[in-house]
Motif scaffolding. Structure first.
Motif, PDB file in Angstrom:
ATOM      1  N   VAL A  69      -7.219   5.700   0.941  1.00  0.00           N
ATOM      2  CA  VAL A  69      -8.203   4.633   1.155  1.00  0.00           C
ATOM      3  C   VAL A  69      -8.934   4.342  -0.157  1.00  0.00           C
ATOM      4  O   VAL A  69      -9.157   3.173  -0.497  1.00  0.00           O
ATOM      5  CB  VAL A  69      -9.196   5.020   2.280  1.00  0.00           C
ATOM      6  N   VAL A  70      -9.302   5.395  -0.908  1.00  0.00           N
ATOM      7  CA  VAL A  70      -9.989   5.210  -2.188  1.00  0.00           C
ATOM      8  C   VAL A  70      -9.101   4.418  -3.149  1.00  0.00           C
ATOM      9  O   VAL A  70      -9.543   3.444  -3.770  1.00  0.00           O
ATOM     10  CB  VAL A  70     -10.390   6.569  -2.812  1.00  0.00           C
ATOM     11  N   THR A  71      -7.832   4.816  -3.284  1.00  0.00           N
ATOM     12  CA  THR A  71      -6.934   4.115  -4.213  1.00  0.00           C
ATOM     13  C   THR A  71      -6.661   2.688  -3.755  1.00  0.00           C
ATOM     14  O   THR A  71      -6.590   1.780  -4.580  1.00  0.00           O
ATOM     15  CB  THR A  71      -5.604   4.868  -4.380  1.00  0.00           C
ATOM     16  N   LYS A  72      -6.541   2.469  -2.457  1.00  0.00           N
ATOM     17  CA  LYS A  72      -6.299   1.115  -1.927  1.00  0.00           C
ATOM     18  C   LYS A  72      -7.496   0.212  -2.214  1.00  0.00           C
ATOM     19  O   LYS A  72      -7.337  -0.954  -2.590  1.00  0.00           O
ATOM     20  CB  LYS A  72      -6.036   1.197  -0.416  1.00  0.00           C
ATOM     21  N   THR A  73      -8.702   0.770  -2.084  1.00  0.00           N
ATOM     22  CA  THR A  73      -9.911  -0.011  -2.363  1.00  0.00           C
ATOM     23  C   THR A  73      -9.985  -0.394  -3.837  1.00  0.00           C
ATOM     24  O   THR A  73     -10.342  -1.523  -4.170  1.00  0.00           O
ATOM     25  CB  THR A  73     -11.169   0.775  -1.946  1.00  0.00           C
ATOM     26  N   PHE A  74      -9.644   0.541  -4.736  1.00  0.00           N
ATOM     27  CA  PHE A  74      -9.615   0.210  -6.163  1.00  0.00           C
ATOM     28  C   PHE A  74      -8.610  -0.900  -6.440  1.00  0.00           C
ATOM     29  O   PHE A  74      -8.874  -1.812  -7.222  1.00  0.00           O
ATOM     30  CB  PHE A  74      -9.267   1.436  -7.013  1.00  0.00           C
ATOM     31  N   GLU A  75      -7.470  -0.820  -5.808  1.00  0.00           N
ATOM     32  CA  GLU A  75      -6.443  -1.832  -6.037  1.00  0.00           C
ATOM     33  C   GLU A  75      -6.883  -3.188  -5.494  1.00  0.00           C
ATOM     34  O   GLU A  75      -6.742  -4.209  -6.165  1.00  0.00           O
ATOM     35  CB  GLU A  75      -5.127  -1.408  -5.394  1.00  0.00           C
ATOM     36  N   ASP A  76      -7.438  -3.214  -4.290  1.00  0.00           N
ATOM     37  CA  ASP A  76      -7.851  -4.477  -3.670  1.00  0.00           C
ATOM     38  C   ASP A  76      -9.047  -5.101  -4.374  1.00  0.00           C
ATOM     39  O   ASP A  76      -9.071  -6.303  -4.611  1.00  0.00           O
ATOM     40  CB  ASP A  76      -8.188  -4.263  -2.189  1.00  0.00           C
ATOM     41  N   ARG A  77     -10.037  -4.290  -4.693  1.00  0.00           N
ATOM     42  CA  ARG A  77     -11.282  -4.836  -5.230  1.00  0.00           C
ATOM     43  C   ARG A  77     -11.236  -5.083  -6.731  1.00  0.00           C
ATOM     44  O   ARG A  77     -11.757  -6.077  -7.230  1.00  0.00           O
ATOM     45  CB  ARG A  77     -12.434  -3.894  -4.911  1.00  0.00           C
ATOM     46  N   TRP A  78     -10.626  -4.161  -7.495  1.00  0.00           N
ATOM     47  CA  TRP A  78     -10.659  -4.239  -8.950  1.00  0.00           C
ATOM     48  C   TRP A  78      -9.291  -4.482  -9.576  1.00  0.00           C
ATOM     49  O   TRP A  78      -9.184  -4.526 -10.798  1.00  0.00           O
ATOM     50  CB  TRP A  78     -11.247  -2.952  -9.532  1.00  0.00           C
ATOM     51  N   ASN A  79      -8.255  -4.612  -8.758  1.00  0.00           N
ATOM     52  CA  ASN A  79      -6.896  -4.811  -9.245  1.00  0.00           C
ATOM     53  C   ASN A  79      -6.502  -3.673 -10.192  1.00  0.00           C
ATOM     54  O   ASN A  79      -5.911  -3.896 -11.242  1.00  0.00           O
ATOM     55  CB  ASN A  79      -6.745  -6.178  -9.914  1.00  0.00           C
ATOM     56  N   THR A 117     -20.916  12.367 -12.705  1.00  0.00           N
ATOM     57  CA  THR A 117     -20.644  11.787 -11.396  1.00  0.00           C
ATOM     58  C   THR A 117     -19.259  11.159 -11.367  1.00  0.00           C
ATOM     59  O   THR A 117     -18.730  10.734 -12.394  1.00  0.00           O
ATOM     60  CB  THR A 117     -21.672  10.695 -11.026  1.00  0.00           C
ATOM     61  N   ILE A 118     -18.699  11.114 -10.180  1.00  0.00           N
ATOM     62  CA  ILE A 118     -17.477  10.369  -9.917  1.00  0.00           C
ATOM     63  C   ILE A 118     -17.802   9.434  -8.760  1.00  0.00           C
ATOM     64  O   ILE A 118     -18.353   9.866  -7.741  1.00  0.00           O
ATOM     65  CB  ILE A 118     -16.300  11.280  -9.529  1.00  0.00           C
ATOM     66  N   VAL A 119     -17.502   8.145  -8.927  1.00  0.00           N
ATOM     67  CA  VAL A 119     -17.777   7.159  -7.875  1.00  0.00           C
ATOM     68  C   VAL A 119     -16.487   6.471  -7.462  1.00  0.00           C
ATOM     69  O   VAL A 119     -15.508   6.439  -8.209  1.00  0.00           O
ATOM     70  CB  VAL A 119     -18.815   6.106  -8.326  1.00  0.00           C
ATOM     71  N   ASP A 120     -16.511   5.889  -6.260  1.00  0.00           N
ATOM     72  CA  ASP A 120     -15.354   5.154  -5.773  1.00  0.00           C
ATOM     73  C   ASP A 120     -15.475   3.680  -6.145  1.00  0.00           C
ATOM     74  O   ASP A 120     -16.384   3.280  -6.876  1.00  0.00           O
ATOM     75  CB  ASP A 120     -15.164   5.360  -4.264  1.00  0.00           C
ATOM     76  N   ALA A 121     -14.589   2.854  -5.641  1.00  0.00           N
ATOM     77  CA  ALA A 121     -14.553   1.433  -5.995  1.00  0.00           C
ATOM     78  C   ALA A 121     -15.779   0.672  -5.503  1.00  0.00           C
ATOM     79  O   ALA A 121     -16.096  -0.392  -6.016  1.00  0.00           O
ATOM     80  CB  ALA A 121     -13.294   0.788  -5.419  1.00  0.00           C
ATOM     81  N   ASN A 122     -16.480   1.205  -4.519  1.00  0.00           N
ATOM     82  CA  ASN A 122     -17.684   0.561  -3.986  1.00  0.00           C
ATOM     83  C   ASN A 122     -18.955   1.190  -4.531  1.00  0.00           C
ATOM     84  O   ASN A 122     -20.026   1.025  -3.956  1.00  0.00           O
ATOM     85  CB  ASN A 122     -17.673   0.642  -2.451  1.00  0.00           C
ATOM     86  N   HIS A 123     -18.834   1.941  -5.637  1.00  0.00           N
ATOM     87  CA  HIS A 123     -19.973   2.561  -6.328  1.00  0.00           C
ATOM     88  C   HIS A 123     -20.640   3.641  -5.485  1.00  0.00           C
ATOM     89  O   HIS A 123     -21.810   3.957  -5.700  1.00  0.00           O
ATOM     90  CB  HIS A 123     -21.013   1.519  -6.746  1.00  0.00           C
ATOM     91  N   ARG A 124     -19.939   4.230  -4.533  1.00  0.00           N
ATOM     92  CA  ARG A 124     -20.470   5.342  -3.744  1.00  0.00           C
ATOM     93  C   ARG A 124     -20.079   6.644  -4.426  1.00  0.00           C
ATOM     94  O   ARG A 124     -18.957   6.796  -4.905  1.00  0.00           O
ATOM     95  CB  ARG A 124     -19.925   5.304  -2.318  1.00  0.00           C
ATOM     96  N   PHE A 125     -20.999   7.592  -4.439  1.00  0.00           N
ATOM     97  CA  PHE A 125     -20.751   8.869  -5.098  1.00  0.00           C
ATOM     98  C   PHE A 125     -19.730   9.697  -4.334  1.00  0.00           C
ATOM     99  O   PHE A 125     -19.838   9.881  -3.129  1.00  0.00           O
ATOM    100  CB  PHE A 125     -22.048   9.666  -5.229  1.00  0.00           C
ATOM    101  N   LEU A 126     -18.739  10.189  -5.066  1.00  0.00           N
ATOM    102  CA  LEU A 126     -17.778  11.138  -4.517  1.00  0.00           C
ATOM    103  C   LEU A 126     -18.143  12.551  -4.953  1.00  0.00           C
ATOM    104  O   LEU A 126     -17.935  13.513  -4.224  1.00  0.00           O
ATOM    105  CB  LEU A 126     -16.363  10.811  -4.994  1.00  0.00           C
ATOM    106  N   LEU A 127     -18.671  12.679  -6.166  1.00  0.00           N
ATOM    107  CA  LEU A 127     -19.025  13.983  -6.710  1.00  0.00           C
ATOM    108  C   LEU A 127     -20.218  13.821  -7.634  1.00  0.00           C
ATOM    109  O   LEU A 127     -20.275  12.873  -8.419  1.00  0.00           O
ATOM    110  CB  LEU A 127     -17.845  14.564  -7.506  1.00  0.00           C
ATOM    111  N   VAL A 128     -21.170  14.728  -7.527  1.00  0.00           N
ATOM    112  CA  VAL A 128     -22.318  14.762  -8.430  1.00  0.00           C
ATOM    113  C   VAL A 128     -22.482  16.199  -8.895  1.00  0.00           C
ATOM    114  O   VAL A 128     -22.543  17.113  -8.069  1.00  0.00           O
ATOM    115  CB  VAL A 128     -23.615  14.284  -7.736  1.00  0.00           C
ATOM    116  N   ASP A 129     -22.507  16.402 -10.198  1.00  0.00           N
ATOM    117  CA  ASP A 129     -22.711  17.729 -10.758  1.00  0.00           C
ATOM    118  C   ASP A 129     -23.855  17.625 -11.757  1.00  0.00           C
ATOM    119  O   ASP A 129     -23.811  16.806 -12.675  1.00  0.00           O
ATOM    120  CB  ASP A 129     -21.441  18.223 -11.460  1.00  0.00           C
TER     121      ASP A 129
END
Length: 184
Positions: A69-79, A117-129
């Motif tokens: 889902v994360v990779t599909k969102t990057f592809e759809d939203r940001w190509n 931090t690591i964020v997904d295509a919708n700028h939601r945090f996946l990891l915060v250190d």
């Protein structure tokens, strides 16, 4: 018998600490709470906030389906196909603990701790250190997550799961500087 410090006073003291950036010794005049108590209250409130909010705002994918889902969102939203996340690290200046030497001294010539931090295509945090010493680079912080850098970012519990479901060559975690400035 001594009365306890009310919850709203504890929260107020913590907010004052963040807003003013003062030492506990200075903060005792604004809050009428001893520096010793502030030294216990502020970290306790911060831990509570993190424990309550991290499940709502920081959700690291645990399965191959969630990563797809994360990779599909990057592809759809940001190509940008096959992207697992956008990563960035910042050095937050700090006063080093006593007798720490150059442990927190970074390449910029200041003492700091690293926020990564690591964020997904919708700028939601996946990891915060937060909290690695300033001498460590982004890659060094990521090395503290062996399940992420060893080619098994899809599943922390079952590393072989990644090889079966999503080849690691299909995954990219890119630095935020690689995106166009107006994209963020």
């Amino acid at each position: 018998m001594r009365t306890s410090i009310a919850a709203h006073e504890r929260q107020t003291a913590t907010l004052w600490f963040f807003a003013m950036g003062r030492y506990y010794e200075c903060l005792k005049y604004s809050t009428i709470i001893s520096p010793q108590d502030l030294g216990k209250i502020v970290p306790e409130i911060c831990d509570t906030i993190c424990n309550v909010l991290k499940g709502m705002f920081v959700q690291f994918p645990d399965s191959a389906e969630e990563w797809k889902v994360v990779t599909k969102t990057f592809e759809d939203r940001w190509n940008f196909p096959h992207c697992l996340g956008v990563i960035d690290g910042k050095h937050v200046d700090t006063v080093p603990p006593a007798n720490s030497g150059s442990f927190y001294f970074n390449y910029k010539g200041r003492h700091s701790v690293v926020l990564l931090t690591i964020v997904d295509a919708n700028h939601r945090f996946l990891l915060v250190d937060f909290g690695s010493n300033g001498r460590v680079s982004d890659g060094g912080v990521l090395q503290s997550y062996p399940w992420l850098v060893s080619g098994c970012a899809v599943s922390r519990a079952a590393p072989r799961h990644l090889e079966e479901e999503v080849p690691i060559t299909a995954g990219v975690i890119m630095d935020s500087r690689e995106l166009a400035p107006d994209a963020l």
